[in-house]
Design a protein around this motif. Structure first.
Motif, short mmCIF file in Angstrom:
data_model
loop_
_atom_site.label_atom_id
_atom_site.label_comp_id
_atom_site.label_asym_id
_atom_site.label_seq_id
_atom_site.Cartn_x
_atom_site.Cartn_y
_atom_site.Cartn_z
N UNK A 270 -10.19 15.37 32.34
CA UNK A 270 -11.37 16.21 32.63
C UNK A 270 -11.02 17.35 33.58
N UNK A 271 -10.22 17.03 34.61
CA UNK A 271 -9.81 18.07 35.56
C UNK A 271 -8.95 19.13 34.86
N UNK A 272 -8.02 18.65 34.01
CA UNK A 272 -7.15 19.58 33.29
C UNK A 272 -7.96 20.50 32.38
N UNK A 273 -8.95 19.91 31.69
CA UNK A 273 -9.78 20.70 30.78
C UNK A 273 -10.53 21.79 31.53
N UNK A 274 -11.08 21.45 32.69
CA UNK A 274 -11.84 22.43 33.48
C UNK A 274 -10.93 23.53 34.01
N UNK A 275 -9.73 23.15 34.47
CA UNK A 275 -8.79 24.15 34.99
C UNK A 275 -8.36 25.11 33.88
N UNK A 276 -7.98 24.56 32.73
CA UNK A 276 -7.52 25.41 31.63
C UNK A 276 -8.65 26.29 31.09
N UNK A 277 -9.87 25.76 31.12
CA UNK A 277 -11.02 26.55 30.69
C UNK A 277 -11.25 27.73 31.63
N UNK A 278 -11.14 27.50 32.93
CA UNK A 278 -11.32 28.58 33.91
C UNK A 278 -10.25 29.65 33.74
N UNK A 303 -8.68 19.76 24.47
CA UNK A 303 -7.81 19.37 25.59
C UNK A 303 -7.94 17.88 25.89
N UNK A 304 -9.18 17.38 25.87
CA UNK A 304 -9.40 15.96 26.16
C UNK A 304 -8.73 15.07 25.12
N UNK A 305 -8.82 15.47 23.85
CA UNK A 305 -8.18 14.69 22.79
C UNK A 305 -6.66 14.68 22.96
N UNK A 306 -6.10 15.82 23.33
CA UNK A 306 -4.66 15.92 23.54
C UNK A 306 -4.23 15.06 24.73
#
Length: 338
Positions: A270-278, A303-306
Motif C-alpha cells: 500500500x505504501x509503495x502504491x501511494x509513493x509511486x502514484x505520487x 502495483x498491489x497485484x505485483x
C-alpha cells in the motif's frame, strides 16, 4: 553513578535502589527543582524512561537470582563451546502458534506469545523489558542452547513517557536497546536469533529530532560486526531498513529461514502504491496533465497485484533471499541444528 552503569548488566531494586549524578538535595540547591530521590533516579525512572538500568528487581534476592541466571548463559571460554544444558520443551504448545499469528498482516498481536512457544520452558529473561518496547530483547534457551533473541513487538505499546508507539516499528529507544543487547551477547559468547515482523524504522520530524538515524546506525553497526553466530527467522513483514537492521540476507546470518506467513519487500504494498502514484502525478503535472480517478485506481491495483506476488516468501526463496521456508512447528529444530 558512572561505575555501576559501566557494568555489562545493571540491576536496580524497586523503592530502595537509586542512581543519579546529583541527589535531590543537591538538585534543589543547584537548580531549585523539588524532586524526591526515587522520581529523580529510582528503578521506574531508569528502567522505563531513561533506559540507564537493565533489570527492575522486586528485592535483593530476586536481583541475586537474576545475576546467577545471567552468568549461567555465558560461553565456556576454556572449551570455546556455546552454553548448552539439557533441553526442555516449551510449557506452552507450539501447535497454538497457528492461532496466534493473524491472517491480516496489519493486525497487532503479542510477540511474546510466539516466543514462549519456541523457547525452553517458555521462559524469557527480558533485557530492558520496560524500555524500547517495540523490540523484545531476551536471553533464553532453545533445545538447551543459550541464545539472545531480538524480536519485533507487533502490538501498540506506551513508552515510559506515556507516548504511544506503533508495533512492528523500530524507534530510537528500541534501536539503542537492541544495539546494547547485541554487544552484550557478543561479549558473553551468546548466539543471536533475530525474529522479524518489522515494517521499518519510525519516520517523521519527531523521530529525526530524536536521532533515529544515529540510533539505527548504532544497531546496524553492532549487528554487522557481531562475531557470534547469527540466525534470522522471518515470521511476518520484513520491510526496508528493518530487514537490514534485523539481520537480513545482506548481513550473512548463518541461517535465514521464513514461515509461510512472511512478506519481504522494500516497503509494504500500500505504501509503495501511494509513493509511486505520487511520483506519477508529479511527472504528469510537469507536463500540464492530470491523472483521473479511474487511472489512479488502476495504477494502485496493478502495483498491489505485483507486490502481492513479489513479497511472497516463495518468490524470495526462489532467489535465495532466504534459505528455506519452514513449518512453524519445526522452528526449534532448525535453530538448534544451525
Amino acid at each position: 553513578a558512572y561505575l555501576p552503569i559501566m557494568s555489562d548488566e545493571a540491576l536496580i531494586v524497586e523503592n530502595t535502589g537509586s542512581v543519579f549524578l546529583a541527589g535531590s538535595h543537591l538538585v534543589k540547591a543547584a537548580i531549585g527543582e523539588n524532586i524526591d530521590n526515587q522520581s529523580l533516579g529510582g528503578a521506574t525512572t531508569h528502567c522505563d524512561i531513561s533506559g540507564v538500568t537493565d533489570y527492575k528487581c522486586k528485592n535483593d534476592n530476586e536481583a541475586v537470582s537474576i545475576i546467577k541466571e545471567l552468568i549461567s548463559n555465558i560461553q565456556e571460554k576454556e572449551t570455546g563451546s556455546f552454553s548448552r544444558i539439557e533441553s526442555k520443551p516449551p510449557k506452552k504448545s507450539i501447535d497454538e502458534v497457528y492461532g496466534i499469528l493473524p491472517k491480516d498482516r496489519d493486525t497487532p498481536y503479542e510477540m511474546r506469545e510466539i516466543l514462549e512457544r519456541i523457547v525452553d520452558e517458555s521462559f524469557l529473561r527480558e533485557y530492558k523489558a520496560s524500555y524500547g518496547k517495540t523490540l523484545i530483547c531476551a536471553y533464553a534457551r532453545i533445545d538447551g542452547w543459550s541464545v539472545g533473541i531480538i524480536a519485533n513487538q507487533r502490538k501498540m505499546v506506551k513508552n515510559g513517557k506515556g507516548e504511544m508507539q506503533l508495533g512492528g516499528v523500530i524507534y530510537s529507544d528500541s534501536a539503542d536497546k537492541a544495539a546494547r543487547f547485541i554487544m552484550n551477547c557478543n561479549q558473553k559468547g551468546i548466539p543471536l536469533l533475530f525474529i522479524q515482523d518489522v515494517n521499518g524504522f519510525m519516520v517523521g520530524s519527531r523521530s529525526e529530532h530524536n536521532g533515529i538515524i544515529k540510533d539505527g546506525a548504532k544497531m546496524v553497526n553492532a549487528m554487522a560486526n557481531s562475531v557470534v553466530p547469527k540466525f534470522t527467522l522471518i515470521i511476518g513483514n520484513s520491510f526496508g531498513a528493518g530487514n537490514y537492521a534485523m539481520c537480513g540476507k545482506a548481513y550473512d546470518p548463518r541461517l535465514i529461514v521464513s514461515w509461510p506467513t512472511a512478506k519481504i519487500a522494500v516497503m509494504g504494498g500500500e505504501q509503495a502504491a501511494k509513493v509511486l502514484l505520487e511520483i506519477r502525478k508529479t511527472s504528469l503535472k510537469r507536463k500540464g496533465q492530470k491523472i483521473t480517478k479511474i487511472n489512479e485506481d488502476k495504477i494502485i491495483k496493478e502495483i498491489l497485484e505485483k507486490y502481492e506476488k513479489q513479497t511472497s516468501p516463495y518468490y524470495a526463496a526462489s532467489r535465495l533471499w532466504v534459505d528455506a521456508i519452514i513449518d512453524p512447528l519445526d522452528t526449534r529444530m532448525f535453530i538448534s541444528t544451525g
